[in-house]
Design a protein around this motif. Structure first.
Motif, mmCIF file in Angstrom:
data_model
loop_
_atom_site.group_PDB
_atom_site.id
_atom_site.type_symbol
_atom_site.label_atom_id
_atom_site.label_comp_id
_atom_site.label_asym_id
_atom_site.label_seq_id
_atom_site.Cartn_x
_atom_site.Cartn_y
_atom_site.Cartn_z
ATOM 1 N N ARG A 2 0.805 -1.216 0.000
ATOM 2 C CA ARG A 2 0.000 0.000 0.000
ATOM 3 C C ARG A 2 0.840 1.269 0.000
ATOM 4 N NH1 ARG A 2 -5.077 -0.316 4.049
ATOM 5 N NH2 ARG A 2 -4.763 1.920 3.730
ATOM 6 N N LEU A 3 2.120 1.133 0.292
ATOM 7 C CA LEU A 3 2.991 2.310 0.336
ATOM 8 C C LEU A 3 3.306 2.808 -1.072
ATOM 9 C CD1 LEU A 3 5.656 1.258 3.012
ATOM 10 C CD2 LEU A 3 3.890 3.006 3.281
ATOM 11 N N GLY A 4 3.603 4.088 -1.167
ATOM 12 C CA GLY A 4 4.097 4.636 -2.417
ATOM 13 C C GLY A 4 5.596 4.735 -2.426
ATOM 14 N N ALA A 5 6.246 4.009 -1.511
ATOM 15 C CA ALA A 5 7.693 4.128 -1.347
ATOM 16 C C ALA A 5 8.445 3.199 -2.289
ATOM 17 C CB ALA A 5 8.079 3.812 0.098
ATOM 18 N N GLU B 8 4.027 9.232 4.268
ATOM 19 C CA GLU B 8 5.015 10.215 3.821
ATOM 20 C C GLU B 8 6.316 9.567 3.363
ATOM 21 O OE1 GLU B 8 3.360 10.565 6.835
ATOM 22 O OE2 GLU B 8 1.883 11.849 5.815
ATOM 23 N N THR B 9 6.538 8.309 3.699
ATOM 24 C CA THR B 9 7.790 7.639 3.365
ATOM 25 C C THR B 9 7.943 7.483 1.859
ATOM 26 O OG1 THR B 9 7.719 6.390 5.447
ATOM 27 C CG2 THR B 9 9.177 5.564 3.721
ATOM 28 N N ARG B 10 9.093 7.884 1.337
ATOM 29 C CA ARG B 10 9.358 7.734 -0.088
ATOM 30 C C ARG B 10 10.409 6.672 -0.380
ATOM 31 N NH1 ARG B 10 5.309 8.967 -0.130
ATOM 32 N NH2 ARG B 10 4.245 10.872 -0.791
ATOM 33 N N PHE B 11 11.317 6.474 0.567
ATOM 34 C CA PHE B 11 12.331 5.431 0.404
ATOM 35 C C PHE B 11 12.337 4.547 1.648
ATOM 36 C CE2 PHE B 11 14.286 9.126 -1.931
ATOM 37 C CZ PHE B 11 13.985 8.648 -3.209
ATOM 38 N N LEU B 12 12.313 3.244 1.426
ATOM 39 C CA LEU B 12 12.380 2.273 2.516
ATOM 40 C C LEU B 12 13.615 1.418 2.276
ATOM 41 C CD1 LEU B 12 11.161 0.912 5.004
ATOM 42 C CD2 LEU B 12 9.674 -0.401 3.467
ATOM 43 N N VAL B 13 14.606 1.533 3.165
ATOM 44 C CA VAL B 13 15.899 0.869 2.999
ATOM 45 C C VAL B 13 15.997 -0.266 4.009
ATOM 46 C CG1 VAL B 13 18.398 1.165 2.940
ATOM 47 C CG2 VAL B 13 16.901 3.064 2.265
ATOM 48 N N LEU B 14 16.094 -1.480 3.512
ATOM 49 C CA LEU B 14 16.021 -2.658 4.367
ATOM 50 C C LEU B 14 17.275 -3.515 4.237
ATOM 51 C CD1 LEU B 14 12.326 -3.630 3.603
ATOM 52 C CD2 LEU B 14 13.183 -2.456 5.635
#
Length: 467
Positions: A99-102, A153-159
Motif C-alpha cells: 500500500r505504500l508509495g515508497a 510520507e515515506t518515499r524510500f524504505l531501505v532494508l
C-alpha cells in the motif's frame, strides 16, 4: 504504521479477534515487540522467547495505550490471535508495503551491510523522507518491524537483509519485495553454517533473483562472486567498485592523516570529490554502493558526494572513534567480526596510527567452522605485517590462535599477549597505555569486547561490568 483497523489486520493475518469490543478501532502508532515501547495507538506483537513470554505483558501494554496484541493465544485484553505470530507479522508487513508509495531498497552481503545501509539512508533522506533498518535488525522479525514503521510520507524504505542459510533472503524479499537490490560482497562470515563461499553466494544472490524486470540489481564489480549474479536476475544491472568497468566508481583513493577515505566519485552523470567522516579505506566500497543506489534514484554526483561527505556513523560499536582527554584514541568496532571486517579494521588502525603506538585488542571470530584456525592465524600475522605495535588477544582457543599467528610471523612475539577475558585486557591496557596511543577493539558480538572499549572511554576503575 499507516492506519489500519483491527478488523483489516485480522483479515490480513488470518487471525481471530478476542476481547475487542469494536474492531473498527485503528492502529495508528508503532508496531512493537518490546513492551517498553508500547504507546498510544500501537500494536504489540507477543513472542514467546527463551527469557520472557511477551504474552505476559499484554495487560501492561494495553494500559500503556496499545490498541491490541498480536498473539498466539487469548490474553484477556484486545487481541488478534494467530497460529504463527512471526508469519502473521510478515503478512502484515507485506500488506503495508504493497500500500505504500515508497521505493524499496534491499541490501545484503557478508560484511559492511549495516554501515552501507546507514550511508544509503543518510544520502537518500537529503532527497525525501526515508525509513531504514535500525542497527542490524535484519532478520525475520526485525525486517517486517522496520517495514511497518513506514508511513504515507515515506518515499524510500531501505532494508538490510541477513541470512544464515539458503532460502533466508528469499523469504525476506518475499515479505518486502524490493525495486532495487544491492549485493555488497561474498566473504567468509558464517561460513561454518553455510559450508563454503559458493553456498554463501547462492544465498546472497536470492535477493537479485526476485527483482522485477523494471528493477535494478546493484552489484559489486570488484567481487567476482557478486558480479556473476548478473546472470541470475531479469532486472537491469548497475555495477559499482574501483574497476574501470564499474558504472559508479572511485578514482584516486587515498586516506587523510586521520585515516578517513577521500576519492573522486564518478557516476554516469558526472563526477565529484568525496572526503568521508568515517574511518578506514573499506568504507570506499560502502560509499560507492550507496552512491550507485542514489544515482539510480535520480541524485546527481554533486548531491551524492555532498551527502556522503557529511554522513556519519549511525550504529553503535562500528569504528566508533573516541578521543580521550589524555590523547588516547579508542576505536570501538566490537559489534561483530569476520575475517574481511577484521582485516579492514586492522588496516584502518594502521592508517590512523601512523607515527603513534597502536594496539589491536582482538577476540574470537565466530562461526568459521573448519576455517577458524587458519583465519585467526592469518589475522594475527596481518597485525604484524601492518606494524601494529601491540596485539592483545582476548579469550580462549581462538584468541590463542591469533597470538600464535602474530608470534610465528616474525620476531614480534614479545609485542603480542594472550589474556583470558575482558577484565584482564582492561587491566593490562590501563597499566600500559600512554598518551597518543590508538586502541582498536574488535571481536564477534558474543565475545562482548565492547566492554573493554567502554571501560577505556569512561575511565572506570575496578571491574568491567558483565552483560
Amino acid at each position: 504504521m499507516i492506519a489500519l483497523s483491527l478488523a483489516e489486520i485480522a483479515s490480513v493475518v488470518g487471525g481471530q479477534t478476542h476481547d475487542i469490543p469494536d474492531t473498527s478501532v485503528q492502529v495508528t502508532g508503532q508496531v512493537v515487540r518490546d513492551s517498553r515501547e508500547a504507546g498510544p495507538g500501537s500494536l504489540f506483537v507477543a513472542f514467546a522467547g527463551e527469557r520472557a513470554d511477551g504474552h505476559d505483558f499484554a495487560a501492561a501494554v494495553v494500559e500503556a495505550g496499545a490498541v491490541a496484541v498480536l498473539a498466539s493465544r487469548p490474553v484477556g485484553v484486545p487481541a488478534i490471535v494467530v497460529d504463527d505470530v512471526q508469519r502473521a507479522l510478515g503478512a502484515l508487513a507485506r500488506h503495508v508495503v504493497e500500500r505504500l508509495g515508497a521505493t524499496l531498497v534491499a541490501l545484503t552481503g557478508s560484511a559492511g551491510k549495516t554501515s552501507t545501509k546507514d550511508l544509503i539512508a543518510q544520502v537518500l533522506r537529503t532527497k525525501a523522507p526515508t525509513v531504514f533498518t535500525p542497527g542490524s535488525l535484519n532478520n525475520e522479525i526485525g525486517l517486517p518491524l522496520t517495514a511497518l514503521s513506514a508511513t504515507e510520507e515515506t518515499r524510500f524504505l531501505v532494508l538490510e537483509m541477513g541470512a544464515r542459510g539458503i532460502g533466508h533472503i528469499r523469504y525476506l524479499a518475499d515479505l518486502t519485495p524490493p525495486k532495487i537490490g544491492l549485493v555488497l560482497n561474498v566473504g567468509t562470515a558464517h561460513i561454518g553454517e553455510f559450508g563454503g563461499r559458493e553456498q554463501i553466494a547462492q544465498a546472497k544472490g536470492e535477493l537479485v533473483e526476485g527483482l522485477p524486470e523494471d528493477g535494478t540489481a546493484v552489484l559489486n564489480a570488484d567481487d567476482p562472486l557478486v558480479r556473476a549474479m548478473a546472470s541470475r536476475t531479469k532486472a537491469r544491472v548497475l555495477l559499482f567498485g574501483e574497476s574501470d568497468e564499474a558504472d559508479v566508481r572511485a578514482e584516486n583513493v587515498r586516506l587523510t592523516g586521520n585515516g578517513q577515505p577521500s576519492f573522486s566519485l564518478h557516476t554516469p552523470t558526472g563526477c565529484s570529490e568525496v572526503t568521508m567522516r568515517l574511518y578506514g579505506e573499506h568504507h570506499v566500497s560502502n560509499a560507492l554502493a550507496a552512491a550507485a543506489v542514489a544515482h539510480e534514484l535520480g541524485m546527481s554526483a554533486d548531491e551524492i558526494a555532498t551527502a556522503l561527505s557529511e554522513a556519519g556513523s549511525l550504529s553503535r560499536w562500528r569504528m566508533e572513534v573516541t578521543e580521550r582527554p589524555d590523547g588516547v584514541t579508542v576505536v570501538n568496532d566490537a559489534y561483530n567480526a569476520n575475517p574481511e571486517s577484521m582485516r579492514a579494521a586492522l588496516r584502518a588502525l594502521a592508517a590512523m596510527g601512523k607515527g603513534r603506538r597502536t594496539w589491536a585488542v582482538l577476540g574470537q571470530m565466530a562461526e568459521l567452522g573448519d576455517e577458524a584456525l587458519a583465519e585467526h592465524d592469518a589475522v594475527g600475522r596481518l597485525a604484524v605485517r601492518l606494524n601494529v605495535s601491540k596485539l592483545v588477544a582476548v579469550g580462549g582457543r581462538e584468541a590463542s590462535w591469533l597470538q600464535l599467528g602474530a608470534y610465528n610471523e616474525g620476531s614480534w612475539g614479545e609485542e603480542s599477549v594472550h589474556v583470558s577475558d575482558a577484565q584482564s585486557a582492561v587491566d593490562l591496557l590501563r597499566s600500559q597505555l600512554r598518551p597518543g596511543d590508538v586502541v582498536l577493539v574488535k571481536a564477534s558480538r558474543s565475545v562482548g569486547l565492547e566492554r573493554v572499549a567502554q571501560a577505556l572511554v569512561e575511565g572506570t576503575e575496578g571491574e568491567v561490568a558483565v552483560r
